[in-house]
Motif scaffolding. Sequence first.
Motif, PDB file in Angstrom:
ATOM      1  N   THR A 264       0.818  -1.217   0.000  1.00 43.75           N
ATOM      2  CA  THR A 264       0.000   0.000   0.000  1.00 43.75           C
ATOM      3  C   THR A 264       0.851   1.266   0.000  1.00 43.75           C
ATOM      4  OG1 THR A 264      -1.742  -1.173   1.191  1.00 43.75           O
ATOM      5  CG2 THR A 264      -1.808   1.218   1.232  1.00 43.75           C
ATOM      6  N   GLY A 265       1.828   1.344   0.906  1.00 43.96           N
ATOM      7  CA  GLY A 265       2.650   2.547   1.000  1.00 43.96           C
ATOM      8  C   GLY A 265       3.473   2.792  -0.242  1.00 43.96           C
ATOM      9  N   GLY A 266       4.113   1.728  -0.766  1.00 45.27           N
ATOM     10  CA  GLY A 266       4.906   1.867  -1.979  1.00 45.27           C
ATOM     11  C   GLY A 266       4.049   2.198  -3.190  1.00 45.27           C
TER      12      GLY A 266
ATOM     13  N   PRO B 178       7.748   6.349  -0.103  1.00 43.90           N
ATOM     14  CA  PRO B 178       8.859   6.172  -1.049  1.00 43.90           C
ATOM     15  C   PRO B 178       8.400   5.585  -2.371  1.00 43.90           C
ATOM     16  CG  PRO B 178       8.874   4.417   0.565  1.00 43.90           C
ATOM     17  CD  PRO B 178       7.793   5.369   0.999  1.00 43.90           C
ATOM     18  N   SER B 179       9.103   5.920  -3.423  1.00 42.91           N
ATOM     19  CA  SER B 179       8.826   5.361  -4.751  1.00 42.91           C
ATOM     20  C   SER B 179       9.723   4.156  -4.993  1.00 42.91           C
ATOM     21  CB  SER B 179       9.073   6.427  -5.825  1.00 42.91           C
ATOM     22  OG  SER B 179       8.882   5.884  -7.113  1.00 42.91           O
ATOM     23  N   GLY B 180       9.145   3.091  -5.525  1.00 43.66           N
ATOM     24  CA  GLY B 180       9.920   1.919  -5.892  1.00 43.66           C
ATOM     25  C   GLY B 180      10.255   0.994  -4.750  1.00 43.66           C
TER      26      GLY B 180
ATOM     27  N   GLY C 111       4.490  -1.195   3.559  1.00 45.10           N
ATOM     28  CA  GLY C 111       3.087  -1.135   3.920  1.00 45.10           C
ATOM     29  C   GLY C 111       2.701   0.206   4.508  1.00 45.10           C
ATOM     30  N   LEU C 112       1.413   0.473   4.512  1.00 37.05           N
ATOM     31  CA  LEU C 112       0.906   1.718   5.073  1.00 37.05           C
ATOM     32  C   LEU C 112       1.165   1.786   6.575  1.00 37.05           C
ATOM     33  CD1 LEU C 112      -0.703   4.342   4.736  1.00 37.05           C
ATOM     34  CD2 LEU C 112      -2.796   3.021   5.078  1.00 37.05           C
ATOM     35  N   ILE C 113       1.034   0.662   7.273  1.00 38.81           N
ATOM     36  CA  ILE C 113       1.242   0.661   8.724  1.00 38.81           C
ATOM     37  C   ILE C 113       2.656   1.119   9.073  1.00 38.81           C
ATOM     38  CG2 ILE C 113       1.456  -0.822  10.749  1.00 38.81           C
ATOM     39  CD1 ILE C 113      -0.910  -2.409   9.727  1.00 38.81           C
ATOM     40  N   GLU C 114       3.644   0.625   8.330  1.00 42.30           N
ATOM     41  CA  GLU C 114       5.035   1.028   8.595  1.00 42.30           C
ATOM     42  C   GLU C 114       5.205   2.535   8.453  1.00 42.30           C
ATOM     43  OE1 GLU C 114       8.046  -1.714   6.700  1.00 42.30           O
ATOM     44  OE2 GLU C 114       6.202  -2.498   5.808  1.00 42.30           O
ATOM     45  N   ILE C 115       4.598   3.096   7.425  1.00 40.67           N
ATOM     46  CA  ILE C 115       4.713   4.537   7.188  1.00 40.67           C
ATOM     47  C   ILE C 115       4.001   5.316   8.286  1.00 40.67           C
ATOM     48  CG2 ILE C 115       4.026   6.404   5.632  1.00 40.67           C
ATOM     49  CD1 ILE C 115       4.547   4.469   3.310  1.00 40.67           C
ATOM     50  N   LEU C 116       2.815   4.877   8.667  1.00 38.97           N
ATOM     51  CA  LEU C 116       2.070   5.567   9.710  1.00 38.97           C
ATOM     52  C   LEU C 116       2.846   5.566  11.029  1.00 38.97           C
ATOM     53  CD1 LEU C 116      -1.563   4.269   9.051  1.00 38.97           C
ATOM     54  CD2 LEU C 116      -0.610   6.501   8.449  1.00 38.97           C
TER      55      LEU C 116
END
Length: 357
Positions: A108-110, A222-224, A228-233
């Motif tokens: 999700t995040g990527g 980050p691009s590429g 996951g979204l959880i890690e970013i949050l």
Amino acid sequence: MNANLKKKVIIFSCIDMKSNNVIKDKLCGVILAAGYGRRMTPLSSFIPKPLLPVLGKPLINIIAKKLIRTGASSVHVNTHHLSESFDKGLISPDLPVTFHTEDRILDTGGGIGNMAGSLDNCELILIHNGDIISNIDYAPAIDFHQKQNALITLILTESGGNNGKEVSVKSTLSTPPPRIEISDKMRVVGIRTKSPDNSASAKLAGYTGMAILSREALRFFPSGKNIGLIEILLEIIKKNAGRISGYIAGSLTEGILWSDIGSPESYLELHRRILTGQVTFDPEVVPPAIPLHTGPNAVIARDTSWRGFLEIGSGAVIEQNCELENCVILPETIVKRGTKIKNCILFPEGQLEAKGL
């Protein structure tokens, strides 16, 4: 251009934001649609979950129209699994949709990070998972997000009572798991990926798969990179305390409608709620008068017997002497003579039973 990002532009158009009485900022929509849908195997080997129909309309089409009704001038969709299917998956070719195909899945995040270059001219980005349907309105959440000066606002439901205990709802009712920890100031302070700890003091709520991002938040995606979204949050919580908010849309026992289609059970339960319960999740999906919906050019033998609810897709054929109960028949499926089946999704390549119903 990043090798993991291939853009496939269908149509781009802009909505006059002055005509929108709720939101005046420039909005973009994002639909997350790259996943494999393994809980729906073998069906998901032939059709991505976001393209599964709800009363004959691909879910991704329903979601895109919802984002546009909210004020999004463009909608961006990340794809990977069966990405070629999305060309024919949108039944409304005039929608302002751009597909971003990932050569390898980026989570999700990527996935959001790889679309960031197309989103950096938007003040706000509306995020919507590609496998959920809900009557939750984005507009009050956007107002809340702006007043909070948040980087990200997660749209939540009251999935729990004191200390995160589940509310008493019908066992078959789809509910987001109560994993988001929020403070009394409606700030997200943690995320639990396991069962809730009833001794904890933080209020728990369920994440609906809908969120609002300010443009500033894109720098954290980050691009590429597969992330996951959880890690970013969690990283944002650590570095920018208080910049992630949680908006409680309401309770699933008090008018909020929410369902995913991530499993055979939830997909059939969604159709039961619409066809038998006469529940309207979205203006695009209006329940018929009886618990039977038939798509165009479907052929049904006169002696067909059915009970419960029945969804018959366009071009499907039901041959003689069939008995069906609580079934969804996808487009172009042939139900062979003498078939007797219940709680099942039938598709041209086979069938998938919902064993939990």
